[in-house]
Design a protein around this motif. Structure first.
Motif, short mmCIF file in Angstrom:
data_model
loop_
_atom_site.label_atom_id
_atom_site.label_comp_id
_atom_site.label_asym_id
_atom_site.label_seq_id
_atom_site.Cartn_x
_atom_site.Cartn_y
_atom_site.Cartn_z
N ALA A 90 -33.96 15.61 -42.24
CA ALA A 90 -33.99 15.39 -40.79
C ALA A 90 -32.91 14.41 -40.37
N ALA A 91 -32.71 13.36 -41.17
CA ALA A 91 -31.68 12.37 -40.86
C ALA A 91 -30.28 12.97 -40.99
N GLN A 92 -30.04 13.71 -42.07
CA GLN A 92 -28.73 14.35 -42.26
C GLN A 92 -28.46 15.39 -41.17
N PHE A 93 -29.48 16.13 -40.82
CA PHE A 93 -29.39 17.12 -39.75
C PHE A 93 -28.94 16.48 -38.44
N THR A 94 -29.53 15.34 -38.12
CA THR A 94 -29.20 14.63 -36.89
C THR A 94 -27.77 14.09 -36.93
N ALA A 95 -27.42 13.45 -38.05
CA ALA A 95 -26.07 12.89 -38.16
C ALA A 95 -25.00 13.96 -38.09
N GLN A 96 -25.22 15.08 -38.76
CA GLN A 96 -24.21 16.13 -38.78
C GLN A 96 -24.10 16.83 -37.43
N ALA A 97 -25.22 16.95 -36.71
CA ALA A 97 -25.17 17.57 -35.39
C ALA A 97 -24.37 16.73 -34.40
N LEU A 98 -24.35 15.43 -34.60
CA LEU A 98 -23.64 14.52 -33.70
C LEU A 98 -22.22 14.21 -34.16
N ASN A 99 -21.85 14.68 -35.33
CA ASN A 99 -20.55 14.37 -35.92
C ASN A 99 -19.46 15.27 -35.35
N ILE A 100 -19.08 15.00 -34.11
CA ILE A 100 -18.07 15.79 -33.41
C ILE A 100 -16.96 14.85 -32.91
N LYS A 101 -15.85 15.43 -32.46
CA LYS A 101 -14.67 14.65 -32.11
C LYS A 101 -14.90 13.71 -30.93
N THR A 102 -15.84 14.03 -30.06
CA THR A 102 -16.07 13.19 -28.87
C THR A 102 -17.07 12.07 -29.13
N PRO A 117 -23.35 10.63 -42.75
CA PRO A 117 -22.83 11.95 -43.11
C PRO A 117 -21.81 11.88 -44.24
N ALA A 118 -21.29 10.68 -44.49
CA ALA A 118 -20.33 10.43 -45.58
C ALA A 118 -20.48 8.97 -45.97
N PRO A 119 -20.04 8.59 -47.18
CA PRO A 119 -20.16 7.19 -47.60
C PRO A 119 -19.51 6.25 -46.61
N THR A 120 -20.22 5.22 -46.22
CA THR A 120 -19.71 4.25 -45.25
C THR A 120 -20.49 2.96 -45.38
N LYS A 121 -20.17 1.96 -44.57
CA LYS A 121 -20.88 0.70 -44.60
C LYS A 121 -21.39 0.37 -43.21
N SER A 122 -22.53 -0.33 -43.18
CA SER A 122 -23.07 -0.77 -41.90
C SER A 122 -22.51 -2.15 -41.56
N TYR A 123 -22.60 -2.52 -40.29
CA TYR A 123 -22.21 -3.87 -39.88
C TYR A 123 -23.24 -4.86 -40.39
N LEU A 137 -15.14 1.06 -26.68
CA LEU A 137 -15.28 1.60 -25.32
C LEU A 137 -14.07 1.24 -24.45
N SER A 138 -13.49 0.08 -24.71
CA SER A 138 -12.31 -0.33 -23.94
C SER A 138 -11.08 0.50 -24.29
N SER A 139 -10.98 0.85 -25.58
CA SER A 139 -9.79 1.57 -26.03
C SER A 139 -9.95 3.09 -26.01
N GLN A 140 -11.20 3.57 -26.20
CA GLN A 140 -11.44 5.02 -26.25
C GLN A 140 -12.70 5.37 -25.44
N PRO A 141 -12.66 5.20 -24.14
CA PRO A 141 -13.84 5.40 -23.31
C PRO A 141 -14.36 6.84 -23.30
N ASN A 142 -13.53 7.79 -23.73
CA ASN A 142 -13.96 9.19 -23.73
C ASN A 142 -14.69 9.60 -25.02
N LYS A 143 -14.79 8.67 -25.97
CA LYS A 143 -15.53 8.93 -27.21
C LYS A 143 -16.83 8.12 -27.18
N THR A 144 -17.94 8.82 -27.05
CA THR A 144 -19.24 8.15 -26.92
C THR A 144 -19.65 7.49 -28.23
N PRO A 145 -20.00 6.20 -28.21
CA PRO A 145 -20.50 5.56 -29.43
C PRO A 145 -21.88 6.11 -29.80
N VAL A 146 -22.09 6.37 -31.07
CA VAL A 146 -23.40 6.77 -31.59
C VAL A 146 -23.84 5.66 -32.55
#
Length: 349
Positions: A90-102, A117-123, A137-146
């Motif tokens: 369910a978690a992978q399904f959600t992450a992959q569904a949202l993994n788009i260019k925008t 969806p791929a190896p990464t690190k959290s803050y 958001l200041s530099s790329q306002p057209n890409k929604t943060p997830v």
């Protein structure tokens, strides 16, 4: 050191022929060893079989999936729900569904790897996360943060108040929350955190969860708006994935009385434990949740010498910090909890 056992661990566990009290795992409601719950499950296996490996998009479809998803959505407080065969899926399904260019992904402290969806690190802090999101958001306002995070991260940082989360620009982002350790346990009738979070000014909220920890069945769920869930269930990921066992979902629908009784008993056990502890503040815990964390290796060894076994291992991999946790469940007896509290009081006097 790993110990191998031959049956599901209940309130007691047998290791090398010797019984110990067991305060570990994630069977918070004690359903896996409850006779009434098991009888109900077996009854549904006789009706629905042990598994159903066909696609949900097949020309032959079982109605139990839609009934269970409607029930779960109502319980959680979401418009819609989709079920899958596990919480991880369910978690992978959600992450992959949202993994788009925008979209641009960000991970809050202590986020479970199932959401990557791929190896990464959290803050490491919400302050660092907030700075990164606002700069994005200041530099790329057209890409929604997830933003991904765990509702129950065992640090007390998120549930129950989610205070650090609220420094983020919630109205400009999509929030994805893994509620695997909350659903079935916390919230109204065990509905988890969806209702709590939906009161915040979030642009879009999605919650995913394992149904195994709170409801004792092998399944996962994703909760969100009707539009979002409809989009996700039209993807090849969903169509190609085997669904949960129908018998498990049927049992979930029919076990509401059992869930209610177990939830009440669990909360009673939590209250008893806290009342019996001389110094509860020396453990890390969250209100109404049955997990109590600590980092004292000597305490863990002391409890083991007194025939009490806890959850304790490096998580999620061998290079991670040792995770030691006392886990209460609805199956524990009053004498079990008082014995544990007595030992803790002696050690921490």
């Amino acid at each position: 050191m790993a110990q191998y056992i031959d049956s599901f661990p209940g309130r007691e566990i047998t290791i090398a022929g010797k019984k110990h009290l067991y305060f570990g795992g994630t069977a918070y409601m004690g359903l896996q060893t409850d006779d009434g719950f098991k009888e109900l499950f077996v009854k549904n296996i006789r009706k629905y079989g042990t598994n159903y490996g066909a696609s949900r998009k097949s020309n032959i479809r079982m109605s139990i999936f839609g009934k269970a998803e409607q029930h779960l959505a109502g319980l959680v407080g979401a418009e819609a729900c989709a079920t899958l065969s596990s919480g991880y899926l369910a978690a992978q399904f959600t992450a992959q569904a949202l993994n788009i260019k925008t979209h641009r992904f960000f991970y809050a402290p202590n986020t479970h790897p199932a959401l990557y969806p791929a190896p990464t690190k959290s803050y490491t802090t919400f302050t660092a996360l907030n700075i990164a999101v606002r700069e994005h958001l200041s530099s790329q306002p057209n890409k929604t943060p997830v933003i991904f995070l765990d509702s129950i991260d065992f640090s007390g940082c998120n549930f129950p108040d989610f205070i650090p989360l609220q420094i983020l620009p919630l109205d400009k982002l999509i929030l994805v929350v893994d509620d695997s350790h909350g659903i079935g346990i916390v919230g109204e009738d065990g509905g988890g955190v969806y209702r709590m979070l939906s009161e915040l000014p979030i642009k879009e909220l999605l919650v995913c969860a394992s149904l195994g920890k709170g409801f004792g069945i092998q399944a996962g769920g994703v909760f969100g708006s009707t539009e979002r869930i409809s989009y996700m269930t039209e993807t090849p990921f969903f169509g190609g994935a085997s669904p949960p066992a129908p018998a498990a979902l049927a049992t979930l629908l029919e076990a509401e009385t059992i869930f209610s009784e177990k939830r009440e008993k669990l909360q009673s056990n939590i209250a008893l434990f806290l009342d019996a502890l001389a110094n509860p503040q020396k453990l890390s815990y969250m209100k109404h949740h049955p997990a109590f964390s600590f980092s004292d290796v000597q305490l863990m060894e002391y409890l083991e010498q007194s025939d009490i076994v806890l959850t304790s291992f490096p998580y999620p991999d061998e290079d991670s910090q040792l995770m030691s946790r006392i886990v209460l469940s609805a199956q524990h007896l009053e004498k079990d909890i008082l014995r544990l509290a007595e030992l803790l009081n002696e050690q921490r006097a």
